[in-house]
Write a protein that holds these residues in place. Structure first.
Motif, PDB file in Angstrom:
ATOM      1  N   LYS A   1       0.810  -1.213   0.000  1.00  0.00           N
ATOM      2  CA  LYS A   1       0.000   0.000   0.000  1.00  0.00           C
ATOM      3  C   LYS A   1       0.845   1.265   0.000  1.00  0.00           C
ATOM      4  CE  LYS A   1      -3.516  -2.374   2.718  1.00  0.00           C
ATOM      5  NZ  LYS A   1      -4.422  -2.690   1.602  1.00  0.00           N
ATOM      6  N   SER A   2       0.292   2.362  -0.537  1.00  0.00           N
ATOM      7  CA  SER A   2       1.010   3.637  -0.560  1.00  0.00           C
ATOM      8  C   SER A   2       1.009   4.263   0.827  1.00  0.00           C
ATOM      9  CB  SER A   2       0.326   4.592  -1.529  1.00  0.00           C
ATOM     10  OG  SER A   2      -0.922   4.991  -0.980  1.00  0.00           O
ATOM     11  N   MET A   3       1.873   5.264   1.017  1.00  0.00           N
ATOM     12  CA  MET A   3       1.963   5.914   2.322  1.00  0.00           C
ATOM     13  C   MET A   3       0.619   6.545   2.698  1.00  0.00           C
ATOM     14  SD  MET A   3       4.284   9.062   3.743  1.00  0.00           S
ATOM     15  CE  MET A   3       5.895   8.380   3.427  1.00  0.00           C
ATOM     16  N   LEU A   4      -0.016   7.209   1.751  1.00  0.00           N
ATOM     17  CA  LEU A   4      -1.290   7.867   2.040  1.00  0.00           C
ATOM     18  C   LEU A   4      -2.334   6.838   2.474  1.00  0.00           C
ATOM     19  CD1 LEU A   4      -2.992  10.507   1.984  1.00  0.00           C
ATOM     20  CD2 LEU A   4      -3.719   9.812  -0.306  1.00  0.00           C
ATOM     21  N   ASP A   5      -2.348   5.699   1.798  1.00  0.00           N
ATOM     22  CA  ASP A   5      -3.334   4.677   2.128  1.00  0.00           C
ATOM     23  C   ASP A   5      -3.084   4.093   3.512  1.00  0.00           C
ATOM     24  OD1 ASP A   5      -5.622   3.331   1.500  1.00  0.00           O
ATOM     25  OD2 ASP A   5      -4.613   1.684   0.468  1.00  0.00           O
ATOM     26  N   VAL A   6      -1.809   3.803   3.826  1.00  0.00           N
ATOM     27  CA  VAL A   6      -1.470   3.292   5.161  1.00  0.00           C
ATOM     28  C   VAL A   6      -1.906   4.311   6.218  1.00  0.00           C
ATOM     29  CG1 VAL A   6       0.457   2.748   6.715  1.00  0.00           C
ATOM     30  CG2 VAL A   6       0.437   1.828   4.399  1.00  0.00           C
ATOM     31  N   PHE A   7      -1.642   5.584   5.940  1.00  0.00           N
ATOM     32  CA  PHE A   7      -2.014   6.665   6.852  1.00  0.00           C
ATOM     33  C   PHE A   7      -3.528   6.667   7.080  1.00  0.00           C
ATOM     34  CE2 PHE A   7      -2.851  10.881   8.321  1.00  0.00           C
ATOM     35  CZ  PHE A   7      -1.688  11.339   8.922  1.00  0.00           C
ATOM     36  N   CYS A   8      -4.290   6.633   5.987  1.00  0.00           N
ATOM     37  CA  CYS A   8      -5.750   6.729   6.099  1.00  0.00           C
ATOM     38  C   CYS A   8      -6.353   5.500   6.777  1.00  0.00           C
ATOM     39  CB  CYS A   8      -6.387   6.904   4.724  1.00  0.00           C
ATOM     40  SG  CYS A   8      -6.189   8.558   4.096  1.00  0.00           S
ATOM     41  N   ILE A   9      -5.839   4.314   6.449  1.00  0.00           N
ATOM     42  CA  ILE A   9      -6.402   3.112   7.072  1.00  0.00           C
ATOM     43  C   ILE A   9      -6.131   3.139   8.574  1.00  0.00           C
ATOM     44  CG2 ILE A   9      -6.295   0.588   7.205  1.00  0.00           C
ATOM     45  CD1 ILE A   9      -5.622   0.545   4.255  1.00  0.00           C
ATOM     46  N   THR A  10      -4.883   3.491   8.949  1.00  0.00           N
ATOM     47  CA  THR A  10      -4.551   3.555  10.371  1.00  0.00           C
ATOM     48  C   THR A  10      -5.473   4.531  11.093  1.00  0.00           C
ATOM     49  OG1 THR A  10      -2.263   3.133   9.772  1.00  0.00           O
ATOM     50  CG2 THR A  10      -2.651   3.917  11.992  1.00  0.00           C
ATOM     51  N   MET A  11      -5.666   5.712  10.495  1.00  0.00           N
ATOM     52  CA  MET A  11      -6.524   6.731  11.107  1.00  0.00           C
ATOM     53  C   MET A  11      -7.968   6.231  11.219  1.00  0.00           C
ATOM     54  SD  MET A  11      -6.627   9.987  12.141  1.00  0.00           S
ATOM     55  CE  MET A  11      -5.594  11.189  11.336  1.00  0.00           C
ATOM     56  N   ALA A  12      -8.475   5.596  10.153  1.00  0.00           N
ATOM     57  CA  ALA A  12      -9.865   5.137  10.187  1.00  0.00           C
ATOM     58  C   ALA A  12     -10.048   4.070  11.257  1.00  0.00           C
ATOM     59  CB  ALA A  12     -10.281   4.582   8.819  1.00  0.00           C
ATOM     60  N   LEU A  13      -9.054   3.189  11.418  1.00  0.00           N
ATOM     61  CA  LEU A  13      -9.174   2.150  12.441  1.00  0.00           C
ATOM     62  C   LEU A  13      -9.100   2.762  13.839  1.00  0.00           C
ATOM     63  CD1 LEU A  13      -7.044  -0.793  10.964  1.00  0.00           C
ATOM     64  CD2 LEU A  13      -9.508  -0.491  10.889  1.00  0.00           C
ATOM     65  N   MET A  14      -8.202   3.737  14.030  1.00  0.00           N
ATOM     66  CA  MET A  14      -8.078   4.383  15.349  1.00  0.00           C
ATOM     67  C   MET A  14      -9.370   5.099  15.718  1.00  0.00           C
ATOM     68  SD  MET A  14      -4.439   6.189  15.838  1.00  0.00           S
ATOM     69  CE  MET A  14      -2.865   5.377  15.599  1.00  0.00           C
ATOM     70  N   VAL A  15      -9.828   5.953  14.814  1.00  0.00           N
ATOM     71  CA  VAL A  15     -11.014   6.759  15.106  1.00  0.00           C
ATOM     72  C   VAL A  15     -12.242   5.853  15.197  1.00  0.00           C
ATOM     73  CG1 VAL A  15     -12.480   8.582  14.221  1.00  0.00           C
ATOM     74  CG2 VAL A  15     -10.022   8.790  14.043  1.00  0.00           C
ATOM     75  N   GLY A  16     -12.277   4.822  14.333  1.00  0.00           N
ATOM     76  CA  GLY A  16     -13.378   3.872  14.388  1.00  0.00           C
ATOM     77  C   GLY A  16     -13.432   3.161  15.735  1.00  0.00           C
ATOM     78  N   THR A  17     -12.262   2.760  16.240  1.00  0.00           N
ATOM     79  CA  THR A  17     -12.200   2.112  17.553  1.00  0.00           C
ATOM     80  C   THR A  17     -12.815   3.008  18.613  1.00  0.00           C
ATOM     81  OG1 THR A  17     -10.100   1.134  16.937  1.00  0.00           O
ATOM     82  CG2 THR A  17     -10.655   1.083  19.253  1.00  0.00           C
ATOM     83  N   ALA A  18     -12.392   4.282  18.594  1.00  0.00           N
ATOM     84  CA  ALA A  18     -12.881   5.216  19.605  1.00  0.00           C
ATOM     85  C   ALA A  18     -14.374   5.468  19.443  1.00  0.00           C
ATOM     86  CB  ALA A  18     -12.103   6.526  19.518  1.00  0.00           C
ATOM     87  N   GLY A  19     -14.932   5.169  18.263  1.00  0.00           N
ATOM     88  CA  GLY A  19     -16.350   5.432  18.048  1.00  0.00           C
ATOM     89  C   GLY A  19     -17.226   4.193  18.152  1.00  0.00           C
ATOM     90  N   LEU A  20     -16.619   3.019  18.435  1.00  0.00           N
ATOM     91  CA  LEU A  20     -17.437   1.801  18.473  1.00  0.00           C
ATOM     92  C   LEU A  20     -18.294   1.761  19.741  1.00  0.00           C
ATOM     93  CD1 LEU A  20     -15.036  -0.997  17.200  1.00  0.00           C
ATOM     94  CD2 LEU A  20     -17.059  -0.102  16.065  1.00  0.00           C
ATOM     95  N   PRO A  21     -19.611   1.600  19.579  1.00  0.00           N
ATOM     96  CA  PRO A  21     -20.507   1.668  20.732  1.00  0.00           C
ATOM     97  C   PRO A  21     -20.178   0.658  21.826  1.00  0.00           C
ATOM     98  CG  PRO A  21     -21.754   1.498  18.681  1.00  0.00           C
ATOM     99  CD  PRO A  21     -20.325   1.364  18.318  1.00  0.00           C
ATOM    100  N   HIS A  22     -19.752  -0.557  21.459  1.00  0.00           N
ATOM    101  CA  HIS A  22     -19.517  -1.528  22.526  1.00  0.00           C
ATOM    102  C   HIS A  22     -18.244  -1.235  23.302  1.00  0.00           C
ATOM    103  CE1 HIS A  22     -17.012  -3.432  19.424  1.00  0.00           C
ATOM    104  NE2 HIS A  22     -16.464  -4.184  20.345  1.00  0.00           N
ATOM    105  N   VAL A  23     -17.360  -0.404  22.722  1.00  0.00           N
ATOM    106  CA  VAL A  23     -16.179   0.019  23.471  1.00  0.00           C
ATOM    107  C   VAL A  23     -16.533   1.209  24.361  1.00  0.00           C
ATOM    108  CG1 VAL A  23     -13.841   0.929  23.290  1.00  0.00           C
ATOM    109  CG2 VAL A  23     -14.607  -0.817  21.690  1.00  0.00           C
ATOM    110  N   ILE A  24     -17.225   2.192  23.796  1.00  0.00           N
ATOM    111  CA  ILE A  24     -17.576   3.388  24.553  1.00  0.00           C
ATOM    112  C   ILE A  24     -18.401   3.043  25.794  1.00  0.00           C
ATOM    113  CG2 ILE A  24     -18.928   5.512  24.492  1.00  0.00           C
ATOM    114  CD1 ILE A  24     -18.104   5.901  21.648  1.00  0.00           C
TER     115      ILE A  24
END
Lengths: 591, 83
Positions: free
Chosen positions: A249-272
């Protein structure tokens, strides 16, 4: 004793443990049912959160994925841990002070709107169902592999157990069961990892082991990662530690996937929702720290297992004659997780980049001239002859390293603990979303506590059945919808919760428009790529990473619309002011 | 009283900014954007950028949360807003 006997013993002991805990922790009140009465200690909550978070995918699949991806596997390691920093600093303390039961509750109250509550509710249910379908399937697979029962029987046993302790104990029962499940899964993960680290590098800690030198054999004295880089390069793969090489994967893609997983984790209802179960704001902060600490123990071991497994695999089977291949190879060949198609008829297992044949292996039932299972798949025209399912890396690890049968049984119990703990946490979120947010808040505001508990329990029953259905008849798109779960969590909840806390001017109109804009864009992009075969037209960002862009859109739209419409009413602004200061959090209240 | 609370909130925000900057630098900075440059440096068998991406950043994440917990505990008490 045989592996099977050991497995029955291990699984029997751990399951009776979970059921006894559920019986002792059974509850009678709605607040006990939804948020464990707000009285769980930060340490226990941290362990429960860790077990809730680490699913069958983390336990079984992640190390295998990293093993094949090398550096790029970091997207999972960073993405699924970094979100806890966001949770601890941006969300958990304030949501705890707010002190209601669910994420849609916060959204509905903060944005004084039942439409916002409803949109959040739909997202919460969708995200949780997406997730739970995969978990029930995971339970079935682990059962079938280790207890030698049918996958569907495995799913049914798992459903019965989860239903029993989730409906009896609600959040309280689930929380204490998850503490036990965490201990089981982490021991099951570490024991084989340490044994293999000692074997390959002579270092006890796997975290240090994969940066050490190899202890014996032709590569003795060389650094493991250097040797892996060479092995990979010799076979035509990208070097193991190299970033953004050809084919990855390209640098931008690695960056975006990492960010989406991080922010997604923080937004998952069963975690919150886990942070509503602790007694105070301070405890919520501490609990996030413990949670990440317990998660990090597994997540820093996984990349070590990945590199050990890669080294073991290439060394023990690449270029080896089939007749001399180790026994684990033949054991796992029976399950269809590993397959060999002798394209050039020389009897040697040859491993190179690319798929050896199209699709998953289907055996004809006949044996080839070397005793291998013959395949009916049509071979591809590259040189690779070997099919390996990535899940095998963790599951077959103890066998590859010649560990005793009880370790193999322990890994089975660990895999089950990981899948069951996540499934039960998710089922509770689904049930509370429907019984609390939909039934009580939107349909019947006069429901008594008893009625609501009843609806909650019925909903768990229904959710278990739906999840079980998906476990037995898995939709072909489970892998695709995981991108959805994180993308949606990132582009819906995260921005409006953060703005709801840190930006008083954010209002109802802004939040509704922001959520809808974020979700629509993310859905459109993912559906276009995953289901309609479109190309990732936006700078090559893949479907897994697009949640990052959806999140930015949500932030921008919420801000813009909030500025051009009327500010929120005074009592809402006061509430926002109030959640910023810890004092007076009290127990999570009913309302 | 009102002024004190404003100071409390400001302190909280600036602590957050500092910690989140470190969070971003070790993961997105060292682990992704500058990974190739850092990989030229090796510590034991680990190329440094690779180490940050698969080990280092995760350890630092854990430490950041505990630092936030301990400092905020003090600040809460200093401004008398603790529970």
């Amino acid at each position: 004793m045989s592996i099977l006997t050991w497995t029955y013993i291990m699984v029997g002991i751990t399951f009776s443990l979970y059921l006894s805990i559920a019986w002792i922790a059974r509850v009678k009140t709605t607040s006990g049912f939804y948020v464990a009465g707000g009285g769980v200690s930060p340490l226990a909550n941290g362990m429960a959160t860790a077990a809730d978070w680490m699913s069958a995918a983390s336990f079984i699949s992640m190390a295998g994925l990293i093993s094949f991806m090398g550096y790029t596997g970091s997207i999972y390691l960073l993405g699924w841990t970094g979100g806890y920093v966001l949770l601890a600093l941006l969300l958990a303390p304030y949501l705890r002070k707010f002190g209601k039961f669910t994420v849609p509750d916060f959204v509905g109250d903060r944005y004084y709107s039942d439409i916002a509550r409803f949109v959040a509710l739909i997202c919460a249910i969708f995200v949780s169902f997406t997730y739970v379908a995969g978990q029930m399937r995971g339970v079935g697979i682990v059962f079938s592999r280790f207890l030698e029962v049918d996958v569907n029987t495995g799913v049914l046993i798992g459903m019965a157990i989860v239903f029993f302790y989730a409906s009896l104990g609600g959040m309280k029962g689930i929380t204490y069961t998850q503490v036990a499940q965490y201990l089981v899964l982490i021991v099951a993960y570490l024991v084989p990892a340490i044994a293999i680290s000692l074997k390959i590098t002579g270092t006890f800690l796997p975290q240090l082991g994969f940066g050490s030198t190899i202890a014996e054999g032709p590569n003795a004295g060389k650094y493991l990662l250097d040797v892996l880089n060479h092995l990979n390069a010799d076979l035509g793969f990208a070097e193991y530690t190299k970033a953004f090489g050809q084919g990855s994967k390209s640098m931008l893609d690695v960056f975006c996937i990492t960010m989406a997983l991080m922010v997604g984790t923080a937004g998952l209802p069963h975690v919150i929702v886990r942070f509503y179960t602790v007694p105070s704001v301070r405890a919520a902060r501490l609990s996030a720290g413990y949670a990440l600490l317990f998660i990090a123990i597994l997540y820093t071991t996984a990349p070590a297992i990945a590199s050990f497994a890669r080294y073991n695999m290439i060394n023990s089977i690449s270029g080896v004659e089939y007749s001399k291949a180790p026994t684990w190879f033949k054991n796992w060949e029976k399950t269809g997780l590993i397959a060999w198609s002798d394209k050039n008829q020389d009897g040697i297992i040859e491993y190179f980049p690319g798929d050896p044949f199209t699709g998953k292996p289907t055996f004809t039932g006949e044996k080839g001239s070397y005793g291998q299972e013959l395949l009916s798949n049509s071979p591809t025209d590259n040189k690779n002859e070997l099919f390996i399912d990535r899940d095998i890396m963790v599951l077959a690890n103890p066998e590859i390293a010649n560990l005793p049968p009880w370790v193999i049984a322990l890994v089975a119990a660990g895999g089950l603990a990981a899948a069951l703990s996540t499934a039960s946490g998710l089922l509770l979120v689904i049930s509370s979303s429907i019984s609390h947010d939909l039934y009580y808040r939107l349909i019947n505001r006069n429901a008594s506590e008893k009625q609501r508990l009843m609806v909650g329990r019925i909903m768990i029953g229904l959710a278990v059945c739906v999840a079980g259905y998906f476990g037995i008849h898995p939709p072909g798109f489970v892998a695709q919808v995981v991108a959805f779960a994180f993308g949606l969590a990132a582009s819906s909840f995260f921005p409006i919760i953060v703005l709801g806390i840190f930006f008083k001017r954010a209002n109802r109109e802004g939040a509704i428009c922001g959520m809808i804009a974020g979700i629509s864009f993310t859905c459109y992009y993912i559906v276009n790529i995953k289901f309609l075969g479109g190309t990732p037209w936006l700078l090559g960002i893949s479907a897994e990473g697009i949640g990052t862009v959806g999140m930015l859109i949500n932030f921008i739209v919420t801000l813009l619309v909030s500025f051009i419409t009327a500010p929120p009413p005074a009592d809402v602004q006061e509430m926002v002011e109030n959640i910023r200061f810890p004092r007076g959090a009290g127990a999570s209240i009913d309302h | 009283m009102k002024k004190d609370l404003k100071m409390y909130w400001k302190k909280n925000l600036s602590l957050m900014v500092v910690l989140l900057s470190i969070w971003a630098i070790v993961s997105y900075g060292f682990g992704i954007i500058f990974v190739e440059q850092l990989n030229a440096i090796k510590i034991a068998g680990f190329p440094l950028g690779f180490w940050f991406a698969q080990q280092g950043a995760i350890y630092i994440f854990v430490v950041l949360i505990f630092i936030y917990y301990f400092i905020m505990k003090k600040v809460d008490e200093e401004y008398d807003v603790h529970e």
